[in-house]
Scaffold this motif. Sequence first.
Motif, PDB file in Angstrom:
ATOM      1  N   VAL A   1       0.853  -1.180   0.000  1.00 54.85           N
ATOM      2  CA  VAL A   1       0.000   0.000   0.000  1.00 54.85           C
ATOM      3  C   VAL A   1       0.893   1.235   0.000  1.00 54.85           C
ATOM      4  O   VAL A   1       1.828   1.330   0.790  1.00 54.85           O
ATOM      5  N   GLY A   2       0.628   2.198  -0.895  1.00 50.44           N
ATOM      6  CA  GLY A   2       1.446   3.406  -0.957  1.00 50.44           C
ATOM      7  C   GLY A   2       2.883   3.074  -1.308  1.00 50.44           C
ATOM      8  O   GLY A   2       3.161   2.431  -2.315  1.00 50.44           O
ATOM      9  N   PHE A   3       3.805   3.519  -0.447  1.00 49.28           N
ATOM     10  CA  PHE A   3       5.223   3.209  -0.645  1.00 49.28           C
ATOM     11  C   PHE A   3       5.640   1.920   0.057  1.00 49.28           C
ATOM     12  O   PHE A   3       6.812   1.544   0.030  1.00 49.28           O
ATOM     13  N   SER A   4       4.725   1.243   0.724  1.00 46.03           N
ATOM     14  CA  SER A   4       5.050  -0.053   1.310  1.00 46.03           C
ATOM     15  C   SER A   4       5.135  -1.104   0.208  1.00 46.03           C
ATOM     16  O   SER A   4       4.490  -0.984  -0.828  1.00 46.03           O
ATOM     17  N   TYR A   5       5.939  -2.135   0.448  1.00 54.44           N
ATOM     18  CA  TYR A   5       6.136  -3.125  -0.611  1.00 54.44           C
ATOM     19  C   TYR A   5       6.578  -4.467  -0.037  1.00 54.44           C
ATOM     20  O   TYR A   5       7.028  -4.567   1.105  1.00 54.44           O
ATOM     21  N   SER A   6       6.437  -5.500  -0.862  1.00 58.64           N
ATOM     22  CA  SER A   6       6.989  -6.823  -0.559  1.00 58.64           C
ATOM     23  C   SER A   6       8.044  -7.135  -1.606  1.00 58.64           C
ATOM     24  O   SER A   6       7.960  -6.672  -2.746  1.00 58.64           O
ATOM     25  N   ASP A   7       9.046  -7.907  -1.225  1.00 60.67           N
ATOM     26  CA  ASP A   7      10.169  -8.142  -2.128  1.00 60.67           C
ATOM     27  C   ASP A   7       9.755  -8.837  -3.410  1.00 60.67           C
ATOM     28  O   ASP A   7      10.303  -8.561  -4.484  1.00 60.67           O
TER      29      ASP A   7
ATOM     30  N   ASN B   1      -4.792  12.821  -7.988  1.00 67.01           N
ATOM     31  CA  ASN B   1      -3.807  12.797  -9.076  1.00 67.01           C
ATOM     32  C   ASN B   1      -2.602  13.663  -8.738  1.00 67.01           C
ATOM     33  O   ASN B   1      -1.458  13.327  -9.074  1.00 67.01           O
ATOM     34  N   ASP B   2      -2.839  14.803  -8.068  1.00 70.62           N
ATOM     35  CA  ASP B   2      -1.754  15.695  -7.685  1.00 70.62           C
ATOM     36  C   ASP B   2      -0.837  15.036  -6.654  1.00 70.62           C
ATOM     37  O   ASP B   2       0.391  15.186  -6.705  1.00 70.62           O
ATOM     38  N   ILE B   3      -1.435  14.297  -5.725  1.00 74.22           N
ATOM     39  CA  ILE B   3      -0.650  13.592  -4.707  1.00 74.22           C
ATOM     40  C   ILE B   3       0.260  12.567  -5.359  1.00 74.22           C
ATOM     41  O   ILE B   3       1.457  12.478  -5.050  1.00 74.22           O
ATOM     42  N   VAL B   4      -0.302  11.778  -6.258  1.00 71.04           N
ATOM     43  CA  VAL B   4       0.481  10.744  -6.942  1.00 71.04           C
ATOM     44  C   VAL B   4       1.621  11.379  -7.742  1.00 71.04           C
ATOM     45  O   VAL B   4       2.769  10.901  -7.705  1.00 71.04           O
ATOM     46  N   ALA B   5       1.331  12.462  -8.446  1.00 68.42           N
ATOM     47  CA  ALA B   5       2.352  13.118  -9.270  1.00 68.42           C
ATOM     48  C   ALA B   5       3.495  13.649  -8.412  1.00 68.42           C
ATOM     49  O   ALA B   5       4.677  13.480  -8.748  1.00 68.42           O
ATOM     50  N   TRP B   6       3.172  14.303  -7.295  1.00 73.72           N
ATOM     51  CA  TRP B   6       4.214  14.880  -6.443  1.00 73.72           C
ATOM     52  C   TRP B   6       5.083  13.802  -5.799  1.00 73.72           C
ATOM     53  O   TRP B   6       6.307  13.883  -5.818  1.00 73.72           O
ATOM     54  N   LEU B   7       4.447  12.766  -5.265  1.00 70.79           N
ATOM     55  CA  LEU B   7       5.209  11.717  -4.585  1.00 70.79           C
ATOM     56  C   LEU B   7       6.074  10.912  -5.552  1.00 70.79           C
ATOM     57  O   LEU B   7       7.087  10.335  -5.140  1.00 70.79           O
TER      58      LEU B   7
ATOM     59  N   ASP C   1      12.829   2.630  -6.209  1.00 71.98           N
ATOM     60  CA  ASP C   1      12.039   2.629  -7.444  1.00 71.98           C
ATOM     61  C   ASP C   1      10.585   2.237  -7.206  1.00 71.98           C
ATOM     62  O   ASP C   1       9.865   1.891  -8.144  1.00 71.98           O
ATOM     63  N   ILE C   2      10.130   2.293  -5.939  1.00 68.50           N
ATOM     64  CA  ILE C   2       8.733   1.968  -5.647  1.00 68.50           C
ATOM     65  C   ILE C   2       7.833   3.064  -6.201  1.00 68.50           C
ATOM     66  O   ILE C   2       7.990   4.239  -5.881  1.00 68.50           O
ATOM     67  N   GLU C   3       6.896   2.690  -7.054  1.00 67.90           N
ATOM     68  CA  GLU C   3       5.957   3.654  -7.612  1.00 67.90           C
ATOM     69  C   GLU C   3       4.781   3.831  -6.667  1.00 67.90           C
ATOM     70  O   GLU C   3       4.142   2.853  -6.257  1.00 67.90           O
ATOM     71  N   PHE C   4       4.505   5.079  -6.315  1.00 70.06           N
ATOM     72  CA  PHE C   4       3.407   5.348  -5.399  1.00 70.06           C
ATOM     73  C   PHE C   4       2.068   5.250  -6.119  1.00 70.06           C
ATOM     74  O   PHE C   4       1.880   5.808  -7.196  1.00 70.06           O
ATOM     75  N   LYS C   5       1.119   4.548  -5.476  1.00 74.03           N
ATOM     76  CA  LYS C   5      -0.269   4.503  -5.920  1.00 74.03           C
ATOM     77  C   LYS C   5      -1.150   4.743  -4.698  1.00 74.03           C
ATOM     78  O   LYS C   5      -0.847   4.273  -3.603  1.00 74.03           O
ATOM     79  N   SER C   6      -2.234   5.463  -4.909  1.00 77.76           N
ATOM     80  CA  SER C   6      -3.092   5.826  -3.787  1.00 77.76           C
ATOM     81  C   SER C   6      -3.719   4.608  -3.122  1.00 77.76           C
ATOM     82  O   SER C   6      -3.804   4.529  -1.893  1.00 77.76           O
ATOM     83  N   CYS C   7      -4.195   3.678  -3.923  1.00 82.05           N
ATOM     84  CA  CYS C   7      -4.869   2.490  -3.395  1.00 82.05           C
ATOM     85  C   CYS C   7      -4.450   1.269  -4.200  1.00 82.05           C
ATOM     86  O   CYS C   7      -4.194   1.362  -5.397  1.00 82.05           O
ATOM     87  N   ASN C   8      -4.398   0.134  -3.536  1.00 84.33           N
ATOM     88  CA  ASN C   8      -4.081  -1.138  -4.170  1.00 84.33           C
ATOM     89  C   ASN C   8      -5.320  -2.017  -4.087  1.00 84.33           C
ATOM     90  O   ASN C   8      -5.679  -2.514  -3.012  1.00 84.33           O
ATOM     91  N   MET C   9      -5.992  -2.205  -5.211  1.00 87.14           N
ATOM     92  CA  MET C   9      -7.254  -2.929  -5.190  1.00 87.14           C
ATOM     93  C   MET C   9      -7.085  -4.432  -5.015  1.00 87.14           C
ATOM     94  O   MET C   9      -8.024  -5.134  -4.648  1.00 87.14           O
ATOM     95  N   GLN C  10      -5.849  -4.957  -5.253  1.00 85.14           N
ATOM     96  CA  GLN C  10      -5.612  -6.367  -4.969  1.00 85.14           C
ATOM     97  C   GLN C  10      -5.625  -6.603  -3.458  1.00 85.14           C
ATOM     98  O   GLN C  10      -6.146  -7.605  -2.968  1.00 85.14           O
ATOM     99  N   VAL C  11      -5.041  -5.665  -2.702  1.00 89.66           N
ATOM    100  CA  VAL C  11      -5.098  -5.751  -1.245  1.00 89.66           C
ATOM    101  C   VAL C  11      -6.551  -5.698  -0.779  1.00 89.66           C
ATOM    102  O   VAL C  11      -6.974  -6.450   0.099  1.00 89.66           O
ATOM    103  N   ASN C  12      -7.324  -4.797  -1.375  1.00 89.04           N
ATOM    104  CA  ASN C  12      -8.737  -4.689  -1.050  1.00 89.04           C
ATOM    105  C   ASN C  12      -9.451  -6.020  -1.253  1.00 89.04           C
ATOM    106  O   ASN C  12     -10.195  -6.497  -0.385  1.00 89.04           O
ATOM    107  N   LEU C  13      -9.183  -6.651  -2.385  1.00 88.35           N
ATOM    108  CA  LEU C  13      -9.813  -7.938  -2.678  1.00 88.35           C
ATOM    109  C   LEU C  13      -9.350  -9.017  -1.707  1.00 88.35           C
ATOM    110  O   LEU C  13     -10.152  -9.842  -1.242  1.00 88.35           O
TER     111      LEU C  13
END
Length: 491
Positions: free
Chosen positions: A157-163, A340-346, A359-371
């Motif tokens: 989620v966001g800038f969090s990630y798994s290897d 969109n502005d938040i994503v662009a700035w981050l 190189d983690i790309e920021f996204k506001s929401c991860n719908m796979q996590v939601n599912l």
Amino acid sequence: MLGRLSLVACFALVSLASASPLQLPLGNAPFKVATELEVLSNPESFTTLSNPSLPGYKVRVKPVKGLCDTEVKQHVGYLDVDEDRHFFFWFFESKRDPKTDPVTLWLNGGPGCSSMTGLLMELGPCRPTPGGAGVVPNNYTWNSVSSVLFLDQPVNVGFSYSDDGKDKALDTEAAAKDVYAFLLIFFSTFKRYNPLDFHVFGESYAGHYIPAIGGVIIEGNKDAESEGFPVINLKSLGIGNGLVDPLVQYEYYADMACNPPGYDPVVTDKSTCASMRSKVKTCKSLINACYKYGSPMSCVPGSYYCNAAEISPYQSTGYNPYDVRKKCDSGNSLCYPIMNDIVAWLNTPEIRSTLGVGDIEFKSCNMQVNLDFQLKGDWMHPFVKLIPSMLDEAGVRVLIYAGDADFICNWLGNKAWTLELEWSGKEEYNSAKDKPWTTESGLDAGEFRSYGPFTFVRVNGAGHMVPYDQPDAALDMFSSWLAKTKFTGTY
């Protein structure tokens, strides 16, 4: 903010039949971590913190200067779990007096949405300019009265990630355990914050996260000192437009869609409204099964049936599910152009470099996590059952607040569950009167009901993200709650 699948729905896997607190096994080895001085003196790279009693957990942290807030100390970093899960955080000291002001953890919901939304759209010290080329100060930032810690969780989620890039089938129980481990390492290193009052605030699906986190903190505090861990000075929980008690809340979607108090109806077709109301009985029966058994098999059917029956009719209108006053902005799947502005700035290279996110790309929401949360049956779990013991036994105050224009976790359902909550003060709380709330600036901000440690606040003219729509009122509410100057039974 909540997530969106094929439908929009209010944004566990632990059996809550007995409503027992979540537990994190503790060891007996003292903390052996880098000193705060070492962390503060290493701005270019991360300092790694760990504890032998928390195997599998490490925290990487570094200071940041002049980004978003030029006035205060900041730290960013990652909680690393089992060498393959990494949770991003961003910490801002209080502008007023960080030596005495409380510390607040903020969490957005989803499940699967980044807490950077809270930071950059709602209550943080800056907001992005149109297009995300830069930021401007937020004069109503909550770190004007409290140090604030923003955490991206669960993983991916966001800038969090798994290897390996794969989701780890998380649920609210697992999320609470990870958050608690992070707090133990954080407070053991930054010892000057440890004696200060600590609060956990968030919105939406954080109505699940926050009671669970509160429960694991309270349970961990019982043996913390004897085990060499810091006692976390938890004073209150705050949940804004949250999904806390689905069994009660799902009954009020038809009312908010068809007859929202103070606003024009969004769903105007009478047969559609009648259909929504007619399906409440089945919906509640399915949620009851989840409350009773707690397994994915007993919980998943309720989330899919109820969301389709009670939320999809609203979504089909094209209106913003987070604000009944507005159409959903077509330029962003979450209905707000600022996303969109938040994503662009981050994702600007220099910002990513300063934050150390690689190189983690920021996204506001991860719908796979939601599912994943839905398929684990987490959605309909009654984390509300953890709240009575916090009020009655742990001495933790609880604030429930809701913008009156939100559909997705509307104030009708939120107020209703507070009235049905079984706790020692239920009779007195239910017989209390709703009182007007005026901010220090003279704004007619809403009304509140309170008894003892429990308060509900309705916020006028606000949707799902109260600090975004009513920043003055939100800061007044937050600062007054921390100072205990409003929202009490005697106010």
